[in-house]
Enzyme design. Structure first.
Site, PDB file in Angstrom:
ATOM      1  CG  HIS A 202      -1.934   0.941   1.373  1.00 53.48           C
ATOM      2  ND1 HIS A 202      -1.723   2.238   1.783  1.00 53.48           N
ATOM      3  CD2 HIS A 202      -3.256   0.838   1.131  1.00 53.48           C
ATOM      4  CE1 HIS A 202      -2.878   2.884   1.787  1.00 53.48           C
ATOM      5  NE2 HIS A 202      -3.828   2.058   1.391  1.00 53.48           N
ATOM      6  CG  ASP A 279       0.635  -2.382   6.094  1.00 55.15           C
ATOM      7  OD1 ASP A 279      -0.332  -2.563   6.851  1.00 55.15           O
ATOM      8  OD2 ASP A 279       0.558  -1.736   5.036  1.00 55.15           O
ATOM      9  CD  GLN A 282      -6.742  -4.508   3.506  1.00 55.52           C
ATOM     10  OE1 GLN A 282      -7.621  -5.328   3.751  1.00 55.52           O
ATOM     11  NE2 GLN A 282      -7.017  -3.254   3.218  1.00 55.52           N
ATOM     12  CE  LYS A 305      -7.509  -0.523   6.120  1.00 59.33           C
ATOM     13  NZ  LYS A 305      -8.004  -0.044   4.854  1.00 59.33           N
ATOM     14  CB  CYS A 443      -3.884   3.499  -1.511  1.00 63.10           C
ATOM     15  SG  CYS A 443      -5.094   4.786  -1.276  1.00 63.10           S
TER      16      CYS A 443
HETATM   17  N1  PMP Z   1      -1.726  -0.750   4.445  1.00 65.20           N
HETATM   18  C1  PMP Z   1      -2.647  -1.484   3.808  1.00 65.20           C
HETATM   19  C2  PMP Z   1      -2.256  -2.829   3.269  1.00 65.20           C
HETATM   20  C3  PMP Z   1      -3.948  -1.020   3.678  1.00 65.20           C
HETATM   21  O1  PMP Z   1      -4.852  -1.719   3.031  1.00 65.20           O
HETATM   22  C4  PMP Z   1      -4.276   0.251   4.235  1.00 65.20           C
HETATM   23  C5  PMP Z   1      -5.679   0.821   4.127  1.00 65.20           C
HETATM   24  N2  PMP Z   1      -6.270   0.720   2.896  1.00 65.20           N
HETATM   25  C6  PMP Z   1      -3.284   0.975   4.885  1.00 65.20           C
HETATM   26  C7  PMP Z   1      -2.018   0.445   4.976  1.00 65.20           C
HETATM   27  C8  PMP Z   1      -3.541   2.314   5.479  1.00 65.20           C
HETATM   28  O2  PMP Z   1      -4.415   2.193   6.550  1.00 65.20           O
HETATM   29  P1  PMP Z   1      -5.038   3.500   7.240  1.00 65.20           P
HETATM   30  O3  PMP Z   1      -5.635   4.293   6.111  1.00 65.20           O
HETATM   31  O4  PMP Z   1      -6.057   2.970   8.175  1.00 65.20           O
HETATM   32  O5  PMP Z   1      -3.941   4.209   7.901  1.00 65.20           O
END
Ligand code: PMP
Length: 486
Positions: A202, A279, A282, A305, A443
């Site tokens: 991401h 990270d 997910q 999430k 993203c």
């Molecule tokens: N890493 C991953 C793999 C994600 O899917 C996301 C959210 N789409 C994020 C980071 C960022 O998370 P947040 O917007 O809650 O900070």
């Protein structure tokens, strides 16, 4: 002492359970005055779960609402598999119509909906014991502090950290990765060093490291992906060098659902004495996480999430590492002693929690983790796996539909495109049918581009999704491609 007269009339099922258990303990003692008071003994506590806030007049009690409770049966059907229909009823937002259709929420990769339990916990906090924490020497401050620290312990248990001192509350995954980049990265990365991320990551795990690399004169490298959406781990062996300072990768990719072999990644990195950040945005809601078993040095995730509130997230950091890190932000709470000339910093985790924390949402996150633990992450994983396989099978039969990515192991993410119909239009047309999906680049532009795409339609499944939700999606997509065959 537990004063039963204080808790009568509360509607949270957890409190009904509490009342039931308390009545049993008190041999069906009447709830009317005079109030029945009994010490909370060892006999009662297993029935109640763990009290997370001190009990007091007028408080809704911070008691783990489920556990080995009579409520459990509601969440399982006769075959003892997870009963998503029943679970859906716990989520008020899912009880509405959108554009004249019952809402089908398949945008769980972006965010999950919140059960009553979480919403009630937050409301309870603001209704009964809102206070700043740590500093106040009064009853509400003590109550808020206890509940906040109890939430930290819930996180610790959920990811099996060795100590709650390894759990830092932040706003979410993005802030968490920025925290590590700006503490660890600033401290240990110098000119000529290297930072490794992956092509499947991401943007939240790319941009913060890019910025640190630019600032410190380092190089950012990425483990590449193959055409199925699996990382090519042999490339990590090639990329890692004596100049590598950190490997930071996603546990689960948000576009193809790939479960990366993070255990192997950590093993390889550790052979070179390189720490690893995972990270977990997910993975946290979809597959069991055990940071000690993984050997992760940092593990980051967002509350929203995993059925928790927005604006709260977690950085797990191994204690030996956290102890060596300088603070990120300066302010209250992160200090031991301040003079105009110098500051002595607090120990972790307070060292990394400058200012008034998000107490209510930390408590809400604790409730969300209780909820997930009650249903069981293994059960959730199995349920979502069945749904995802079913969705892929059904979607694959639609003419002009291409499924994107076919990783060896995946969670509940499906990505597809339709011939001749732009991705954003598919999103809009599905919304007209009351179906919420993500339609865009998620993203994760490097990941999509590695497989030759700029965008995709991305339904993602969660514990409250049913086969009926999948059928609704498939029928709607067939309608969009002009195919009426059910
Ligand atoms: N890493 C991953 C793999 C994600 O899917 C996301 C959210 N789409 C994020 C980071 C960022 O998370 P947040 O917007 O809650 O900070």
């Amino acid at each position: 002492m537990l004063n039963l007269s204080n808790i009568e009339g509360l509607h949270d099922p957890g409190f009904e359970l509490l009342l039931k258990a308390a009545r049993k303990y008190c041999q069906e003692a009447p709830l009317a005055s005079p109030p029945v008071e009994k010490p909370l003994s060892a006999a009662l506590l297993p029935l109640l779960g763990e009290a997370e806030a001190p009990l007091g007049e007028g408080t809704t009690l911070g008691v783990r609402p489920f556990g080995e409770s009579e409520l459990s049966h509601l969440h399982y059907d006769e075959a003892d598999t997870l009963n998503a229909e029943q679970i859906k009823k716990d989520f008020p937002v899912l009880q509405q119509q959108v554009n004249g259709h019952p809402l089908v929420w398949l945008d769980n990769g972006a965010t999950t909906q919140k059960p009553h339990l979480v919403i009630d916990k937050i409301s309870d906090y603001y209704t009964h014991y809102n206070s700043n924490i740590h500093r106040g020497a009064h009853t509400l401050a003590a109550r808020a502090t206890d509940a906040y620290e109890a939430a930290r312990e819930k996180v610790q248990r959920f990811i099996n950290a060795a100590s709650s001192e390894e759990i830092i509350f932040v706003r979410g995954t993005t802030e968490g990765i920025n925290l590590v980049a700006q503490t660890y990265g600033r401290q240990y990365c110098t000119v000529g060093d290297e930072i490794i991320v992956s092509e499947l990551d991401h943007h939240a795990n790319i941009v913060p490291w890019q910025r640190i690399a630019q600032e410190r004169g380092c190089t950012l490298r990425a483990i590449p992906t193959d055409k199925n959406g699996d990382l090519i781990l042999s490339e990590l062996e090639r990329l890692i060098s004596p100049r590598t300072r950190i490997v930071s990768v996603g546990h689960v990719n948000n576009t193809f659902g790939t479960i990366n072999d993070v255990q192997r990644i950590i093993q390889i990195a550790h052979q070179h004495n390189v720490p690893v950040l995972i990270d977990g945005a997910q993975s946290i809601a979809h597959t069991p996480v055990d940071v000690q078993q993984l050997g992760a040095d940092f593990f980051v995730f967002s509350g929203h999430k995993i059925y928790g509130p927005n604006g709260i997230g977690v950085v797990y950091g191994r204690k030996q590492l956290l102890d060596k890190l300088q603070p990120w932000q300066g302010g209250g709470n992160m200090i031991k002693d301040v003079t105009i000339e110098r500051t002595e910093y607090n120990v972790p985790p307070a060292r990394f929690e400058a200012g008034t924390p998000n107490v209510a949402d930390a408590i809400g996150l604790g409730a969300a983790l209780d909820y997930v633990s009650h249903i069981g992450i293994r059960n959730i994983e199995a349920h979502e796996h069945r749904l995802t396989e079913y969705a892929r099978e059904q979607l694959a039969q639609i003419p002009g539909l291409t499924l994107i990515g076919n990783p060896k192991q995946r969670v509940s993410v499906v990505s597809f495109v339709l011939d001749d119909i732009p991705v954003p239009e598919v999103g809009t047309l599905l919304d007209k049918e009351g179906i919420a999906v993500r339609a865009g680049h998620h993203c994760a532009q490097p990941a999509l581009r590695a497989l030759g795409y700029e965008m995709s339609v991305r339904p993602t499944f969660a514990l409250y999704n049913t086969r009926d939700d999948v059928d609704r999606l498939v029928i709607a997509v067939r309608k969009i491609v002009g195919e009426s065959r059910p």
